[in-house]
Design a protein around this motif. Structure first.
Motif, PDB file in Angstrom:
ATOM      1  N   TYR A 193     -15.302  -3.099  15.710  1.00 32.72           N
ATOM      2  CA  TYR A 193     -14.269  -4.176  16.323  1.00 32.72           C
ATOM      3  C   TYR A 193     -12.685  -3.467  15.952  1.00 32.72           C
ATOM      4  N   ASP A 194     -12.430  -2.712  16.543  1.00 34.36           N
ATOM      5  CA  ASP A 194     -11.333  -1.822  16.116  1.00 34.36           C
ATOM      6  C   ASP A 194      -9.938  -2.190  17.022  1.00 34.36           C
ATOM      7  N   LYS A 195      -9.033  -2.415  16.229  1.00 35.99           N
ATOM      8  CA  LYS A 195      -7.546  -2.868  16.604  1.00 35.99           C
ATOM      9  C   LYS A 195      -6.510  -2.112  16.138  1.00 35.99           C
ATOM     10  N   ASN A 196      -5.264  -2.448  16.931  1.00 37.39           N
ATOM     11  CA  ASN A 196      -4.028  -1.718  16.638  1.00 37.39           C
ATOM     12  C   ASN A 196      -2.810  -2.817  15.964  1.00 37.39           C
ATOM     13  N   LEU A 197      -2.320  -2.810  15.034  1.00 40.83           N
ATOM     14  CA  LEU A 197      -1.449  -3.794  14.551  1.00 40.83           C
ATOM     15  C   LEU A 197      -0.367  -4.187  15.324  1.00 40.83           C
ATOM     16  N   VAL A 198       0.195  -3.146  16.107  1.00 36.29           N
ATOM     17  CA  VAL A 198       1.376  -3.239  16.643  1.00 36.29           C
ATOM     18  C   VAL A 198       0.739  -3.765  18.424  1.00 36.29           C
ATOM     19  N   LEU A 199       0.000  -3.172  18.977  1.00 35.86           N
ATOM     20  CA  LEU A 199      -0.439  -3.145  20.355  1.00 35.86           C
ATOM     21  C   LEU A 199      -0.996  -4.506  20.352  1.00 35.86           C
ATOM     22  N   ASP A 200      -1.787  -4.883  19.558  1.00 33.37           N
ATOM     23  CA  ASP A 200      -2.636  -6.016  19.779  1.00 33.37           C
ATOM     24  C   ASP A 200      -2.349  -7.367  19.068  1.00 33.37           C
ATOM     25  N   TYR A 201      -1.228  -7.258  18.127  1.00 32.22           N
ATOM     26  CA  TYR A 201      -0.834  -8.406  17.317  1.00 32.22           C
ATOM     27  C   TYR A 201       0.701  -8.770  17.425  1.00 32.22           C
ATOM     28  N   ASN A 202       1.310  -7.745  18.214  1.00 35.88           N
ATOM     29  CA  ASN A 202       2.842  -7.864  18.548  1.00 35.88           C
ATOM     30  C   ASN A 202       3.555  -7.838  17.213  1.00 35.88           C
ATOM     31  N   VAL A 203       3.159  -6.834  16.171  1.00 35.02           N
ATOM     32  CA  VAL A 203       4.132  -6.551  15.234  1.00 35.02           C
ATOM     33  C   VAL A 203       5.092  -5.792  15.609  1.00 35.02           C
ATOM     34  N   ASP A 204       6.511  -5.842  15.055  1.00 39.99           N
ATOM     35  CA  ASP A 204       7.451  -5.035  15.397  1.00 39.99           C
ATOM     36  C   ASP A 204       7.709  -3.910  14.293  1.00 39.99           C
ATOM     37  N   ASN A 232       9.082  -9.754   8.148  1.00 36.51           N
ATOM     38  CA  ASN A 232       7.851  -9.836   7.170  1.00 36.51           C
ATOM     39  C   ASN A 232       6.578  -9.995   8.251  1.00 36.51           C
ATOM     40  N   ASP A 233       6.061  -9.260   8.211  1.00 33.51           N
ATOM     41  CA  ASP A 233       4.707  -9.207   9.023  1.00 33.51           C
ATOM     42  C   ASP A 233       3.577  -9.203   8.275  1.00 33.51           C
ATOM     43  N   SER A 234       3.561  -9.955   7.065  1.00 33.55           N
ATOM     44  CA  SER A 234       2.435 -10.073   6.394  1.00 33.55           C
ATOM     45  C   SER A 234       1.368 -11.062   6.903  1.00 33.55           C
ATOM     46  N   ALA A 235       1.947 -12.147   7.541  1.00 31.25           N
ATOM     47  CA  ALA A 235       0.887 -13.195   8.261  1.00 31.25           C
ATOM     48  C   ALA A 235       0.336 -12.549   9.582  1.00 31.25           C
ATOM     49  N   LYS A 236       0.673 -11.901  10.051  1.00 36.06           N
ATOM     50  CA  LYS A 236       0.150 -11.131  11.591  1.00 36.06           C
ATOM     51  C   LYS A 236      -0.891 -10.038  10.910  1.00 36.06           C
ATOM     52  N   LEU A 237      -0.624  -9.406   9.986  1.00 30.29           N
ATOM     53  CA  LEU A 237      -1.278  -8.463   9.277  1.00 30.29           C
ATOM     54  C   LEU A 237      -2.859  -8.891   8.750  1.00 30.29           C
ATOM     55  N   GLU A 238      -2.325 -10.297   8.134  1.00 30.93           N
ATOM     56  CA  GLU A 238      -3.632 -10.812   7.560  1.00 30.93           C
ATOM     57  C   GLU A 238      -4.575 -11.464   8.498  1.00 30.93           C
ATOM     58  N   ASP A 239      -3.736 -11.914   9.823  1.00 33.51           N
ATOM     59  CA  ASP A 239      -4.536 -12.806  10.898  1.00 33.51           C
ATOM     60  C   ASP A 239      -5.477 -11.466  11.456  1.00 33.51           C
ATOM     61  N   ALA A 240      -4.825 -10.154  11.670  1.00 34.44           N
ATOM     62  CA  ALA A 240      -5.528  -8.914  12.147  1.00 34.44           C
ATOM     63  C   ALA A 240      -6.545  -8.754  11.441  1.00 34.44           C
ATOM     64  N   ILE A 241      -6.535  -8.657  10.079  1.00 36.47           N
ATOM     65  CA  ILE A 241      -7.654  -8.470   9.136  1.00 36.47           C
ATOM     66  C   ILE A 241      -8.949  -9.508   9.406  1.00 36.47           C
ATOM     67  N   ASP A 263      -9.345 -11.444  11.769  1.00 40.68           N
ATOM     68  CA  ASP A 263     -10.241 -11.280  13.302  1.00 40.68           C
ATOM     69  C   ASP A 263     -11.068 -10.202  13.359  1.00 40.68           C
ATOM     70  N   ILE A 264     -10.680  -9.149  12.570  1.00 44.71           N
ATOM     71  CA  ILE A 264     -11.691  -7.918  12.588  1.00 44.71           C
ATOM     72  C   ILE A 264     -13.107  -8.122  11.577  1.00 44.71           C
ATOM     73  N   SER A 265     -12.644  -8.971  10.612  1.00 46.30           N
ATOM     74  CA  SER A 265     -13.741  -9.174   9.788  1.00 46.30           C
ATOM     75  C   SER A 265     -14.845 -10.231  10.399  1.00 46.30           C
ATOM     76  N   SER A 266     -14.162 -11.363  10.990  1.00 43.02           N
ATOM     77  CA  SER A 266     -15.014 -12.265  11.437  1.00 43.02           C
ATOM     78  C   SER A 266     -15.658 -11.849  12.793  1.00 43.02           C
ATOM     79  N   ASN A 267     -15.526 -10.796  13.162  1.00 43.78           N
ATOM     80  CA  ASN A 267     -16.075  -9.991  14.573  1.00 43.78           C
ATOM     81  C   ASN A 267     -17.046  -8.846  13.994  1.00 43.78           C
ATOM     82  N   GLY A 268     -17.440  -8.930  12.677  1.00 45.22           N
ATOM     83  CA  GLY A 268     -18.211  -7.822  12.294  1.00 45.22           C
ATOM     84  C   GLY A 268     -17.666  -6.697  11.782  1.00 45.22           C
ATOM     85  N   GLY A 269     -16.493  -6.225  11.631  1.00 44.67           N
ATOM     86  CA  GLY A 269     -15.687  -5.380  10.990  1.00 44.67           C
ATOM     87  C   GLY A 269     -15.192  -4.098  11.958  1.00 44.67           C
TER      88      GLY A 269
END
Length: 515
Positions: free
Chosen positions: A38-49, A55-64, A66-72
């Motif tokens: 379940y691969d993602k891109n921090l900028v394209l998929d979570y709108n990080v500038d 401070n993009d810490s919250a968005k980075l942790e949301d992405a982490i 998300d990936i973990s809860s979907n099997g990694g």
């Protein structure tokens, strides 16, 4: 010798060499575990500038999460500028960071103004245990961590606690003498068990402008970890030091019956560790912990105080004095292939001044970054390639701290390659543990060979030392009232002499060579 005996001897040597050839195989420390991709891109998929201000810490942790809860899977951080702080990694997530990434730490100063220790990335810190994770680059090239703009110097890049099966690799740290090592290892209680990092690899990391007391790695508790290709300017690159008060206070009579230690260090392998203009490339210090094994090869230093420092255990006054703590140890330490190049930009504290040969004056220039409330750090000459100042070199008749050749000192005019020089000729089989502790603390002579002066390092039980030539003629008598006694030997002719050291309960002899 019989053919059968010779055969088994050859077989032993081959197996011994094979063991050390395989001990640093990365497969022994990390296992690639399949995930859901379940691969993602921090900028394209979570709108990080790509802006340091955000401070993009919250968005980075949301992405982490998300990936973990979907099997990694893999989270890619593309080229750009980012600010992160206190980001918790989760199981089965692998962060791949492009080489064009620059990360700065984000820290919100609390209302009371009291600065706390923090980390950009946290692996199992203040969370449940995690496993199968990595933070590395998306290629073999390295990304950058910029600590120069921090508003709190108590910052680490990665803090490892309740984590297993992990890789941390491929980045350069631009430091500004912050007061925590870039990668830290500790532990914490979980379900009444003390849990700490196990099975991991830390490799391909460089730090610039490290503080004397810190460096690339500080390890309090860890097991089965490979440290590889670590380099630093300033400080101690790889610090295997179990000195944290809270950890030491878990030992002694607080240990469960039959348990040797809680936390601490065991099965550590280090390869290609280097230091420039620092204190040391590799530092090993147990404090009051009875640690396991360390195996290190390929240790280099340039213009540093030491390439390798192996220190004795001790019970600090900061520790609980009521729980029966004893001087700490390591079960086995092996160091091989050390190269140190002499220079005059080494970082030294005054506690090591007595290891300088008489021909070199201790430094007087203070490191510019040390504040008035810190212990002074001086900038001056390299001391020696290897310092082995331990009280656990011999255990049950066996040598448990082993320094193997080659040990090379380049540009050292007056020093031996190892202090104490007698370390190389210690016969552990002839000594009990108590005998060795007494001899080691009471009978160091350096430099040896010498030409003008020697230092005799002694304990409180030291009374007097007498120097004899090979014919048994008394040449000189030395009063041993001081902890370090400096002796003028400039009047002695070149040759071999014997220094007899008389202690309260015994006496013993050291060989001295005058050049």
């Amino acid at each position: 010798m019989s053919i059968k005996t010779l055969f088994f001897l050859i077989l032993f040597v081959v197996n011994f060499q094979s063991f050390y050839a395989q001990i640093d195989n990365e497969a022994n420390f990390y296992t690639l575990v399949a995930n859901a991709n379940y691969d993602k891109n921090l900028v394209l998929d979570y709108n990080v500038d790509n802006n340091f201000v955000t401070n993009d810490s919250a968005k980075l942790e949301d992405a982490i999460n998300d990936i973990s809860s979907n099997g990694g899977g893999i989270l890619t951080i593309p080229s750009g500028n980012y600010s992160f702080g206190e980001v918790n990694l989760n199981s089965n997530v692998h962060i791949k960071i492009d080489e064009g990434v620059v990360i700065r730490p984000f820290y919100e100063i609390p209302s009371d103004g009291k600065l706390k220790n923090y980390a950009i990335f946290k692996l199992g810190s203040n969370t449940n245990p995690i496993q199968n994770v990595s933070i590395t680059s998306s290629s073999e090239n390295r990304f950058t961590i910029d600590l120069t703009q921090n508003n709190n110097p108590n910052v680490a890049v990665v803090n490892c606690e309740k984590v297993s099966n992990f890789i941390i690799s491929n980045f350069n740290v631009i430091d500004s003498y912050t007061k925590i090592s870039a990668v830290t290892f500790g532990g914490d209680f979980y379900n009444e068990n003390y849990v700490y990092p196990i099975n991991g690899i830390v490799k391909n990391i460089d730090i610039q402008n490290a503080h004397y007391g810190y460096g690339v790695v500080q390890t309090q508790s860890a097991e089965n970890i490979l440290f590889k290709n670590l380099s630093g300017t300033g400080g101690a690159t790889l610090r295997l030091e179990t000195g944290f008060t809270g950890l030491n206070d878990l030992q002694g009579t607080n240990l469960p019956s039959g348990v040797k230690r809680v936390g601490g260090i065991h099965k550590i392998v280090a390869r290609n560790i280097s230091s420039r203009n620092g204190n040391s490339a590799l530092m090993i210090s147990p404090h009051a912990l009875h640690n396991g094994t360390v195996d290190a090869e390929g240790i280099q230093s340039i213009s540093s105080g030491f390439a390798v420092r192996v220190e004795g255990g001790f019970v600090s006054s900061k520790y609980d004095q009521t729980i029966g703590l004893t001087d700490g140890t390591f079960k086995h330490v092996r160091v091989k292939n050390v190269t140190a190049t002499y220079g005059e930009n080494a970082e030294i504290k005054s506690k090591h001044f007595n290891y300088y040969p008489p021909e070199i004056s201790p430094p007087t220039t203070l490191a510019s970054y040390i504040s008035s409330d810190e212990t002074s750090v001086f900038v001056g000459s390299s001391i020696v390639p290897v310092l082995v100042d331990t009280n656990y070199t011999c255990t049950n008749g066996l040598k448990t701290v082993v320094i193997e050749e080659p040990v090379v000192g380049i540009g050292f005019k007056f020093q031996e390659v190892i202090i104490p020089a007698e370390y190389l000729t210690i016969n552990c089989a002839a000594l009990s543990v108590d005998d060795y502790k007494t001899e080691h603390k009471t009978g160091e002579i350096f430099p040896n060979p010498a030409s003008n002066f020697i230092n005799i390092k002694n304990s409180k039980s030291f009374k007097i030392a007498t120097i004899y030539n090979v014919s048994g003629q008394l040449i000189k008598t030395v009063d041993g009232k001081n902890f370090f006694t400096n002796v003028d030997v400039s009047g002695l002719k070149s040759g071999v002499y014997f220094v007899n050291i008389d202690a309260d309960t015994s006496s013993f002899t050291r060989k001295l060579i005058i050049k």
